[in-house]
Enzyme design. Structure first.
Site: not given
Ligand code: DQA
Length: 135
Positions: A17, A89, A110, A112, A119
């Site tokens: 993805r 998300a 948290e 990412h 972004r």
């Molecule tokens: C995410 C960032 C989110 O905005 C996005 O919807 C994802 C992946 C990341 O790991 O960068 O699904 O959580």
């Protein structure tokens, strides 16, 4: 110490993805099971190795469903010392996941894959961050 790593929606597709954003490493492909030890590919493997090096036990969980993620957070209450979560998300709008983290009171970080602050503007908002010890 025992941690649960929770990955949210679409993160099971990591690797194919938007590889320009999320990279080509897969998240959670179970490739083999050796002597009861499950070998995960790349990102999960990296995570398990990092935990093992740090002397931390860790369990991995991924779901595309908000309620299942909430159930996993609730279940963590009696089983884990902390939570690492990439809510996907849901980061940007799930007050239900936010409330679940607050309710169980476990230290939660948290994380990412991408820099959500660099972004689209909607990604810079996290409703999860206020109940976490770090983002
Ligand atoms: C995410 C960032 C989110 O905005 C996005 O919807 C994802 C992946 C990341 O790991 O960068 O699904 O959580």
């Amino acid at each position: 110490m025992k941690l649960v790593v929770i990955n949210g929606p679409n993160l099971n597709l990591t690797g194919m993805r938007s590889p320009n954003v999320y990279g080509t490493d897969t998240l959670e492909t179970i490739t083999e099971e050796l002597n009861g030890y499950v070998i995960y590919e790349t990102l999960c493997r990296t995570c398990l190795d990092a935990c093992r090096d740090a002397g931390v036990e860790c369990e991995l969980f991924q779901s595309n469903h908000e309620g299942d993620i909430i159930d996993a957070i609730h279940a963590a209450m009696n089983e884990f010392d902390g939570i690492i979560i990439n809510p996907g998300a849901y980061t940007h709008y799930s007050y239900a996941i936010r409330d679940a983290i607050e309710a169980v009171g476990l230290p939660t970080v948290e994380v990412h894959l991408s820099d959500i602050h660099a972004r689209e503007p909607f990604r810079a908002v996290s409703v999860i961050e206020p109940v976490c010890i770090a983002q």
